[in-house]
Design a protein around this motif. Structure first.
Motif, short mmCIF file in Angstrom:
data_model
loop_
_atom_site.label_atom_id
_atom_site.label_comp_id
_atom_site.label_asym_id
_atom_site.label_seq_id
_atom_site.Cartn_x
_atom_site.Cartn_y
_atom_site.Cartn_z
N LYS A 83 4.35 3.06 9.84
CA LYS A 83 4.19 2.24 11.05
C LYS A 83 3.04 1.26 10.91
O LYS A 83 3.14 0.10 11.30
CB LYS A 83 3.98 3.14 12.27
CG LYS A 83 5.25 3.82 12.76
CD LYS A 83 4.96 4.68 13.98
CE LYS A 83 6.23 5.35 14.50
NZ LYS A 83 5.95 6.23 15.66
N ILE A 84 1.91 1.73 10.34
CA ILE A 84 0.77 0.84 10.18
C ILE A 84 1.08 -0.25 9.15
O ILE A 84 0.77 -1.42 9.35
CB ILE A 84 -0.49 1.62 9.77
CG1 ILE A 84 -0.90 2.58 10.90
CG2 ILE A 84 -1.64 0.66 9.45
CD1 ILE A 84 -2.04 3.52 10.54
N GLN A 85 1.72 0.14 8.03
CA GLN A 85 2.08 -0.85 7.02
C GLN A 85 2.94 -1.96 7.61
O GLN A 85 2.68 -3.15 7.39
CB GLN A 85 2.81 -0.18 5.86
CG GLN A 85 3.27 -1.12 4.75
CD GLN A 85 2.17 -1.54 3.82
OE1 GLN A 85 1.93 -0.92 2.80
NE2 GLN A 85 1.47 -2.64 4.15
N VAL B 252 0.83 -1.21 0.00
CA VAL B 252 0.00 0.00 0.00
C VAL B 252 0.86 1.25 0.00
O VAL B 252 0.71 2.14 -0.86
CB VAL B 252 -0.98 0.01 1.19
CG1 VAL B 252 -1.85 1.26 1.14
CG2 VAL B 252 -1.86 -1.25 1.18
N VAL B 253 1.76 1.37 0.95
CA VAL B 253 2.60 2.57 1.03
C VAL B 253 3.48 2.72 -0.21
O VAL B 253 3.59 3.84 -0.75
CB VAL B 253 3.42 2.58 2.33
CG1 VAL B 253 4.50 3.64 2.30
CG2 VAL B 253 2.49 2.81 3.53
N PRO B 254 4.10 1.65 -0.72
CA PRO B 254 4.86 1.82 -1.97
C PRO B 254 4.01 2.34 -3.14
O PRO B 254 4.46 3.19 -3.90
CB PRO B 254 5.38 0.41 -2.25
CG PRO B 254 5.52 -0.21 -0.91
CD PRO B 254 4.35 0.32 -0.12
N ALA C 97 -6.77 4.52 7.95
CA ALA C 97 -5.88 5.51 8.55
C ALA C 97 -4.52 5.53 7.87
O ALA C 97 -3.93 6.61 7.66
CB ALA C 97 -5.72 5.23 10.04
N MET C 98 -4.01 4.36 7.50
CA MET C 98 -2.71 4.29 6.84
C MET C 98 -2.69 5.13 5.57
O MET C 98 -1.77 5.92 5.33
CB MET C 98 -2.38 2.84 6.51
CG MET C 98 -1.14 2.64 5.65
SD MET C 98 -0.67 0.91 5.48
CE MET C 98 -2.20 0.16 4.91
#
Length: 293
Positions: free
Chosen positions: A233-235, A193-195, A218-219
């Motif tokens: 942090k969530i990832q 997701v973050v990437p 939230a992420m």
């Protein structure tokens, strides 16, 4: 403009012990996701066991979710098929029911050529006005939407995004380079997701959101708001749980996770069946470590 930004849950389809759809539990789960901050609901995707639902059930699930949501968040209907005529039927009917968008997976088994694949999407899109999200998941369909194909398909007027589940981050980056801000890029993998957000993604169409709806939303919103450390942090926190829910074929473990979290018994339709005991114990352990149970 993205159809949604944030976390779209690929919702499980609750079933009774005899395999029929439990519509009361479907309404309960839908309402829970709205209250937990899920940004969109995808009804009848892979995680919803759409491939084992007959058309009447398929459309009834979509209709139930739409009515329960009542316009509060977008509802995206999975209407893909390996038969173009069937895909048109499901798309047209989902549009009549009021779906906010359609998630259309690449045709599986037939292994369409580039030219016929474009014709497939053009045929479906010509019959509806509803926005369409492409769905590329070669691990299930044996058909990959390459960056050049996405570039061609995005020219179809109502094709407005893609759920990219190839796991190939280089391919995702190239797709991001070839599309513009009016085309939404959604991660189709919970571990990326973050990437994906880092190259301009709008969010995720998520499996883990079935059990971590608040965190998954939230992420994404942390990232979009520039709060990168919180998103990271969530990832990272989710990774051990992601490993478990994909240790057997989706949605087998995550549906059991919904049972452990919400008390909704995990019933499946063949060819899917219950997870292995070892998987259940790992799932229970990781959900406890996460603070879910």
């Amino acid at each position: 403009m993205a159809i949604f930004e944030g976390s779209g849950v690929a919702l499980v389809t609750p079933m009774n012990e005899d395999g029929t759809v439990n519509f009361d539990q479907l309404k309960e789960l839908t309402e829970w996701h709205v209250s937990e901050g899920t940004d969109a609901i995808i009804a009848c995707g892979t995680t919803g066991e759409a491939s084992t639902l007959i058309d009447e059930e398929h459309l009834a699930v979509i209709e139930t979710v739409i009515k329960q949501v009542n316009g509060r968040i977008p509802v995206i209907a999975g209407t893909g098929s390996n038969d173009t005529k069937h895909g048109i039927y499901l798309a047209v009917e989902a549009e009549k029911l009021g779906a906010d968008a359609l998630l259309i997976v690449t045709p599986y088994y037939n292994k369409a050529t580039k030219k016929s694949l474009i014709a497939h999407y053009e045929a479906i899109c010509s019959q509806v006005k509803t926005p369409v999200i492409l769905y590329s998941v070669a691990s299930r369909t044996n058909l990959n939407l390459t960056p050049s194909l996405v570039k061609a398909l995005k020219e179809i007027p109502n094709v407005q995004g893609i759920k990219e589940a190839s796991s190939d981050i280089s391919q995702i980056v190239e797709i991001a380079r070839l599309v513009d801000d009016n085309f939404a890029l959604y991660s189709g993998n919970d571990d990326q997701v973050v990437p994906v957000l880092s190259v301009g993604g709008s969010g995720v169409i998520s499996t883990i959101a079935n059990i971590t709806p608040k965190d998954t939303s939230a992420m994404v919103h942390h990232y979009l708001n520039g709060e990168l450390e919180q998103a990271k942090k969530i990832q990272l926190k989710q990774m051990p749980l992601i490993d478990v829910i994909f240790s057997e074929v989706n949605p087998v473990p995550v549906k059991k996770g919904v049972e452990l979290l919400k008390g909704i018994e995990a019933h499946y339709r063949l060819p899917l069946g219950p997870p292995e005991d070892e998987t259940v114990e790992r799932l229970r352990k990781e959900m406890h470590a996460y603070g879910l149970i």
